[in-house]
Motif scaffolding. Structure first.
Motif, PDB file in Angstrom:
ATOM      1  N   CYS A  10     -17.973  20.745  24.447  1.00 28.24           N
ATOM      2  CA  CYS A  10     -17.399  19.420  24.193  1.00 28.24           C
ATOM      3  C   CYS A  10     -18.379  18.345  24.664  1.00 28.24           C
ATOM      4  O   CYS A  10     -18.873  18.392  25.796  1.00 28.24           O
ATOM      5  N   GLN A  23      -9.910  20.221  18.318  1.00 25.34           N
ATOM      6  CA  GLN A  23      -9.616  19.407  19.490  1.00 25.34           C
ATOM      7  C   GLN A  23      -9.962  20.160  20.764  1.00 25.34           C
ATOM      8  O   GLN A  23      -9.711  21.359  20.877  1.00 25.34           O
ATOM      9  N   GLY A  28      -8.716  16.530  25.317  1.00 21.59           N
ATOM     10  CA  GLY A  28      -7.939  16.034  24.190  1.00 21.59           C
ATOM     11  C   GLY A  28      -8.738  15.334  23.125  1.00 21.59           C
ATOM     12  O   GLY A  28      -8.153  14.764  22.190  1.00 21.59           O
ATOM     13  N   TRP A  30     -10.985  14.744  19.780  1.00 19.06           N
ATOM     14  CA  TRP A  30     -11.055  15.391  18.483  1.00 19.06           C
ATOM     15  C   TRP A  30     -12.499  15.407  17.981  1.00 19.06           C
ATOM     16  O   TRP A  30     -13.245  14.443  18.175  1.00 19.06           O
TER      17      TRP A  30
END
Length: 456
Positions: A10, A23, A28, A30
Motif C-alpha cells: 500500500c 482496498q 481503507g 482505494w
C-alpha cells in the motif's frame, strides 16, 4: 530459473499483501496497492556489512529507563540559523533528513550552499542523480560558493553510492534525489514503491551505523505532500518541506516531523542572485503595510514552532451576483471560514449570507492554528462596514461556536512581540492578558465576540 516472487504494498500505509485487492484493509485507501518484486536470494548473503542489527540484538542488554545514558546528542551548525532552527538546533550525527518541495523551490540550492559551507571544516559528499556534475558546478559558480573542498559524485546505484562513501567516510551525505536511486536487488523501475523504500532503508542503515548525516531530496505530488510510499516518512528522523509561490521571492522551510526537536518550526529565506539568504526578522517583512490605512486589514500574531510571527490578514466583503455567494480563503482553512461566518451571524448579529467573502494572509504564509479566528472576524466586519481599523492594533484569539473567545498558548510572548514592533493596542482573550501589563501598550481582554466588536 527461479520463480520471481511478488507482493503488493500500500502506498499510503506500507501494508503488504500476497494478492492484489482494490482496498487496503489497514488504512481503507482505494487503489493504493502497487506490485513489487521480491529478491530471489537473501540480501544478507550479498551484503554482510549492514547486518550489524542482527548481531547487535544478541549482544545488547536490557536496561531500565534510569540506567540509560542521557548524554546530550552533539549537534553542529549547518551555517544558516534559520535552517538550524527548523532542524531543532543543528545537525545530529547519524540522522536522516528528508527535504521535499515543488520544482524550483530551491531544495538543491539550499543543500548546495549548506554542503559548500560544511565542506570547509569536514568531509562532505554531494551525490547528484538528476543533474550532471557540470550543471551543479555552474550553479555553484553562479552563486559565488567555494568549490575547492566539496566532493561530488554522479551516481544512481545505491550500492555504489555507499561503497564510494565508505572510502571517503563523509560526515554529511546528500542524495539528490531518492526518486532516481535504484538497487540491483529490486527489478522494478526507479521511483517505484519498492525501489524508493529499499533504497531509503539502505541509505538510512548506512547513516545510522557510520554516524553520517544523511540528506534525501524528495519530490512532491500535486497536493503538496511527499511522493512515494508513506513508510518513507517513518524511516527518516526529520522531514522538512520547502514552500514558496512562483511570484514571491520568499521561501518558508517548515518541519513536519523531527525526532530531535519541535515540529511545525518555521524558517524563512529570501531567494536572491546569491542563492537563499536567511531572513532573521520575518515579522518585519510580512508587516510591510501601506502608509494609507484601508478597511478589511488587521495584524494578527501566530505561533510558528517556538517563536511568534506577526502577519497581516485581509478580508473583502462584496455584494454577490450569484445565487450561491463565494467563500474564498487563501492561507486559511476554508471550512473554518464558513464556520466563523455562521458564528458572526448568530452571536455578532451581522448577516453576510448574501455577500462574497474573500480572505487572504499577506506574504503567502499558511496559518494552521486557531489563534487567527478573532482577527479574521474583525477584518470581515471592517470590510463589511467599510471602517478602517487602527494600524497600531494587533488581534489574536480563538472563537468558539458559542461566541466565546478562548485563550491561546504563549499569549504573553505574542503580546511582547507585537510591542517590540511598535503596536500600541491589542485585543486578546481575557485569559491571555498579562497581570503586570506591557509598558506603552493598551491591552483589551475580551470573553465574548460581542465585546470584541464593541472594542473596535
Amino acid at each position: 530459473m527461479a520463480k520471481v516472487k511478488t507482493a503488493y504494498v500500500c502506498n499510503d500505509c506500507g501494508s503488504d499483501y500476497a494478492n492484489w485487492q482494490g482496498q487496503c484493509k489497514d488504512c481503507g485507501a482505494w487503489n493504493s496497492l502497487a506490485e513489487i518484486k521480491l529478491a530471489s536470494s537473501p540480501k544478507a548473503a550479498k551484503d554482510a556489512r549492514f547486518q550489524g542489527y542482527a548481531g547487535a540484538a544478541n549482544s545488547q542488554q536490557i536496561q531500565t529507563l534510569d540506567q540509560i545514558d542521557l548524554e546530550k546528542l552533539p549537534r553542529f551548525s549547518s551555517g544558516a540559523l534559520e535552517f538550524d532552527r527548523v532542524l531543532g538546533g543543528g545537525l545530529v550525527h547519524g540522522s536522516a533528513v528528508l527535504m521535499g518541495g515543488h520544482p524550483g523551490a530551491g531544495k538543491s540550492t539550499l543543500l548546495l550552499q549548506t554542503m559548500c559551507y560544511l565542506a570547509q571544516t569536514m568531509e562532505a559528499l554531494y551525490v547528484t542523480g538528476e543533474e550532471s556534475l557540470q550543471q551543479v558546478a555552474m550553479r555553484a559558480q553562479r552563486l559565488g560558493l567555494p568549490t575547492d573542498k566539496l566532493k561530488m559524485l554522479s551516481e544512481t546505484n545505491v550500492e555504489r553510492i555507499c561503497a564510494q562513501a565508505e572510502v571517503l567516510k563523509p560526515k554529511v551525505l546528500v542524495v539528490d534525489s531518492i526518486q532516481v536511486v535504484h538497487t540491483d536487488d529490486v527489478t522494478s523501475a526507479p521511483g517505484s514503491v519498492s525501489q524508493v523504500r529499499e533504497c531509503a532503508a539502505y541509505l538510512t542503515r548506512y547513516a545510522k551505523q557510520t554516524g553520517t548525516v544523511l540528506f534525501l531530496v524528495g519530490h512532491v505530488t500535486k497536493d503538496g505532500s511527499l511522493a512515494g510510499p508513506k513508510v518513507l516518512e517513518h524511516m527518516i528522523d526529520c522531514s522538512i518541506l520547502l514552500e514558496g509561490s512562483e511570484d514571491s521571492r520568499f521561501r518558508t522551510l517548515r518541519g513536519q516531523k523531527n525526532r530531535f526537536g519541535a515540529v511545525n518550526e518555521l524558517g524563512v529565506f529570501a531567494m536572491t542572485e546569491q542563492g537563499l539568504k536567511e531572513v532573521k526578522n520575518p515579522s518585519a517583512i510580512f508587516l510591510s503595510r501601506e502608509s494609507e490605512a484601508a478597511s478589511g486589514s488587521v495584524v494578527m500574531v501566530v505561533w510558528e514552532g517556538t517563536r511568534p510571527l506577526l502577519v497581516e490578514i485581509q478580508a473583502l466583503v462584496d455584494d454577490s451576483s450569484l445565487g450561491n455567494p463565494r467563500r474564498v480563503a487563501v492561507g486559511l482553512e476554508q471550512n473554518r471560514l464558513a464556520m466563523l461566518l455562521a458564528v458572526l451571524h448568530r452571536h455578532g448579529g451581522l448577516q453576510v449570507g448574501d455577500q462574497d467573502v474573500f480572505v487572504n494572509v499577506v506574504g503567502g504564509v499558511k496559518v494552521l492554528e486557531t489563534s487567527a479566528d478573532l482577527a479574521l472576524l474583525l477584518a470581515i466586519v471592517s470590510s463589511f462596514r467599510n471602517r478602517v481599523l487602527p494600524q497600531d492594533l494587533v488581534v489574536f484569539g480563538e472563537v468558539g461556536l458559542a461566541g466565546e473567545i478562548r485563550p491561546v498558548p504563549s499569549g504573553q510572548e505574542r503580546i511582547l512581540e507585537a510591542a517590540k514592533h511598535g503596536f500600541k493596542r491589542a485585543i486578546v482573550p481575557k485569559a491571555n492578558v498579562p497581570k503586570k501589563g506591557v509598558a506603552g501598550m493598551e491591552i483589551i481582554g475580551v470573553t465574548k465576540l460581542v465585546e470584541a466588536l464593541e472594542a473596535i
